[in-house]
Design an enzyme around this catalytic site. Sequence first.
Site, mmCIF file in Angstrom:
data_model
loop_
_atom_site.group_PDB
_atom_site.id
_atom_site.type_symbol
_atom_site.label_atom_id
_atom_site.label_comp_id
_atom_site.label_asym_id
_atom_site.label_seq_id
_atom_site.Cartn_x
_atom_site.Cartn_y
_atom_site.Cartn_z
ATOM 1 N N THR A 53 0.838 -1.184 0.000
ATOM 2 C CA THR A 53 0.000 0.000 0.000
ATOM 3 C C THR A 53 0.878 1.240 0.000
ATOM 4 O O THR A 53 1.901 1.283 0.703
ATOM 5 C CB THR A 53 -0.983 0.016 1.192
ATOM 6 N N GLU A 54 0.509 2.218 -0.812
ATOM 7 C CA GLU A 54 1.413 3.331 -1.090
ATOM 8 C C GLU A 54 1.696 4.210 0.116
ATOM 9 O O GLU A 54 2.649 5.002 0.107
ATOM 10 C CB GLU A 54 0.875 4.173 -2.245
ATOM 11 N N ASN A 55 0.864 4.103 1.173
ATOM 12 C CA ASN A 55 1.159 4.902 2.360
ATOM 13 C C ASN A 55 2.204 4.248 3.259
ATOM 14 O O ASN A 55 2.465 4.737 4.350
ATOM 15 C CB ASN A 55 -0.121 5.222 3.141
ATOM 16 N N HIS A 92 7.054 6.987 3.109
ATOM 17 C CA HIS A 92 6.255 7.192 1.901
ATOM 18 C C HIS A 92 7.132 7.209 0.644
ATOM 19 O O HIS A 92 6.767 6.657 -0.404
ATOM 20 C CB HIS A 92 5.504 8.528 2.035
#
Length: 220
Positions: A53-55, A92
């Site tokens: 997940t990109e976070n 991030h």
Amino acid sequence: MSTQENGTRLGREELAALVAADIKAGSFVNLGIGQPTLVSNFLRPEQAVTLHTENGMLGMGPEAHGDDIDDDLINAGKIPVTELPGASYFHHADSFAMMRGGHLDVCVLGAFQVSATGDLANWHTGAPDAIPAVGGAMDLATGAKEVYVMMSLFAKDGTSKLVEACTYPLTGVGCVTRIYTNDAVFLITADGVRVRETFGTTVAELQERIAVPLEAAILG
């Protein structure tokens, strides 16, 4: 040539289960905001799929419910999720480096439009009052080895979202390999758009509503 025809249109969860079943074992996968987040609930342990997940998380599990909800443990769509054994967390910037560096096997994204050649438009409709939402979509569309799209095939006005050429601002060019909809699954190939299977309709009926030439996939 023929294609598999099934009796009824798929619901959201049935479609998510279909996408999950098609992901190859051992893949590293990112699930976009919206419908794609449901895919995590249908991945089987034996598939050994690792969700990114990109976070900033690798090893995300299914959505969290009840006592399993931790407000600090969410996916990019702010939905509470679980973590699997071996899960890791990172900055991030490192997350985006994974996306841009070609380390993801598959990403599953929503879309406003997909063209017959696999162009993707999913961040802005171009309407003056629309709120653009790029997120990591451009990085995923460019960096993932395969891009699967989950979307409704027809807009509210009945027009097809599978188009000859996108009229909305592009997210990525020639990046989409498959389109999963409630009505059919489409494969974007060098020879055109193939219909792998249909749900509650036929290829002929779809062709009446879609300007893009459709070819039925050969089974077997």
